[in-house]
Design an enzyme around this catalytic site. Sequence first.
Site, short mmCIF file in Angstrom:
data_model
loop_
_atom_site.label_atom_id
_atom_site.label_comp_id
_atom_site.label_asym_id
_atom_site.label_seq_id
_atom_site.Cartn_x
_atom_site.Cartn_y
_atom_site.Cartn_z
N HIS A 1 0.84 -1.21 0.00
CA HIS A 1 0.00 0.00 0.00
C HIS A 1 0.87 1.25 0.00
O HIS A 1 1.94 1.25 0.61
CB HIS A 1 -0.95 0.00 1.20
CG HIS A 1 -0.28 0.04 2.55
ND1 HIS A 1 0.07 1.21 3.19
CD2 HIS A 1 0.12 -0.96 3.40
CE1 HIS A 1 0.62 0.93 4.36
NE2 HIS A 1 0.68 -0.37 4.51
N ASP B 1 -0.54 4.34 0.85
CA ASP B 1 -1.00 5.34 1.82
C ASP B 1 -0.24 5.19 3.12
O ASP B 1 0.26 4.10 3.44
CB ASP B 1 -2.53 5.24 2.04
CG ASP B 1 -2.98 3.90 2.59
OD1 ASP B 1 -2.42 2.86 2.15
OD2 ASP B 1 -3.87 3.86 3.45
N GLU C 1 -5.11 1.29 2.77
CA GLU C 1 -4.84 0.21 3.72
C GLU C 1 -4.93 0.70 5.15
O GLU C 1 -5.41 0.00 6.03
CB GLU C 1 -3.45 -0.40 3.46
CG GLU C 1 -3.19 -1.70 4.19
CD GLU C 1 -2.64 -1.54 5.60
OE1 GLU C 1 -2.61 -2.54 6.34
OE2 GLU C 1 -2.23 -0.42 5.99
#
Length: 459
Positions: free
Chosen positions: A124, A126, A190
């Site tokens: 991920h 983020d 996530e």
Amino acid sequence: MLTASVFSSPLNLHKLIGRVAEEVDRKRRDIVQILKDLIRFRSINPYLAGGEKSEELDCQHYIAEFLQCLGWEVELWEPDSKSLGEKYAGTPGYVPGHAFDQRPNLLAKSPGTTSRPGILLTGHIDVVPATEEGWDYPPFEAVEQQGKIYGRGAVDMKGGIAAMLGALAAIKSSGIGMPPGIWFSTVVDEEAGGMGTLALVDHVIDQQLPIGAAILGEPTGLAVAPLSRGILWGEIVIKGRSGHIEVKQPHWRNGGAVDAIQKMLKVCKAIEWLNDEWSKAPGKSHPLLPRPCRIEVAQIAGGHSPTSFAEECRITINVQYLPSERDEAGGGGKVRREIESFIRGFAKLDSWLKETPPVFDWLIDADSYEIDPSHPFVKLCMQGMGLVGLSAHLRGVETHTDAGRLGCDADIPTVILGPGETRLAHQVNERLATTQLCNAAKAYAAIILLSLYGPSLRG
Ligand SMILES: [Zn+2]
């Protein structure tokens, strides 16, 4: 590009893996630069960012361009929360209300075709905000100091992504060429529930993509992790009865005040007692985890004035559970019921709580994941580590990861393996040693080549 027949002898394959590992060493500065570039995107999850604009989109565009330069086909798409809701509402990974405008997932594929199921590298992009006090260097500047890169996401998990991209670039420039059958994905969201991976897995299932195994690059300190724990968040609320705190109160049955904070402290003690029981219960421990599951009181709130008994007190608990404790739906329902029934039983010992029992509100159930450590893909990961001179060891991840979506929903054997220590994730001065970053790139390259050219994963 070399053809599969070149790899048919294990000796040749092992030599080529050695060659790629040397290439990683030659590209060390480039791989470190990828990590710095990734950290400099402020790709803070917008549901945690407090209104700051997230740079998830720019970060995904950077990765897309990187892969296109390697000759890959890249797809970016914004997950459709409405259609995901129709299929997955109420299941792990689905978060009602999350939207994906300007927040694309990325899925890419190496050029060419192969009859063999491929390998997916995923993670991920983020990150959580970096508002903690005490950073030695600005958290989005990726300062390098004494062999470590400092910054938000260095460990969780732009380090893993940089190492994966570095591995792909090293495979290509080592002279092997870019083999077909490698998949790469970076998802959003996530850190606020995992709906990005849910959307990825939905896409993989929908398109019937030929993926035979996956590596999730969350930080494990380069341990091979066939397990991640399930996590529950819940609130327990106790009602009291307000009254002047300095004034002698009659019994509550005669209208006297009841201090909700005192009652909650008793519940907290009961939770500690249960933790003690759990520490001795075989079902709450796992040989790959450093400590048994526990219920932690993470937040407490109560009272409204210095002169009044609290009429309400609430705690937020964080509960860990094991894959062996999963309920029929794959979540933590059994553990929730266990905790509720214990606390309700305890409450019956107190006359007020017996009549005004604690109220439970479960907020999050982040599911667990486990693959048999003797699965051929786990063994392949261990072998890959060994072939590039790294010590291969198994360890479970104490937190939740998205591995359950890939492993349980899409039935893709998944191993969690990435650079960086989990304990540094979400912390002030999050940092990653460049040596570990490059070792991760070597490990990924070895695992990719073994999975494409080594013995079949089906045994
Ligand atoms: Zn993470």
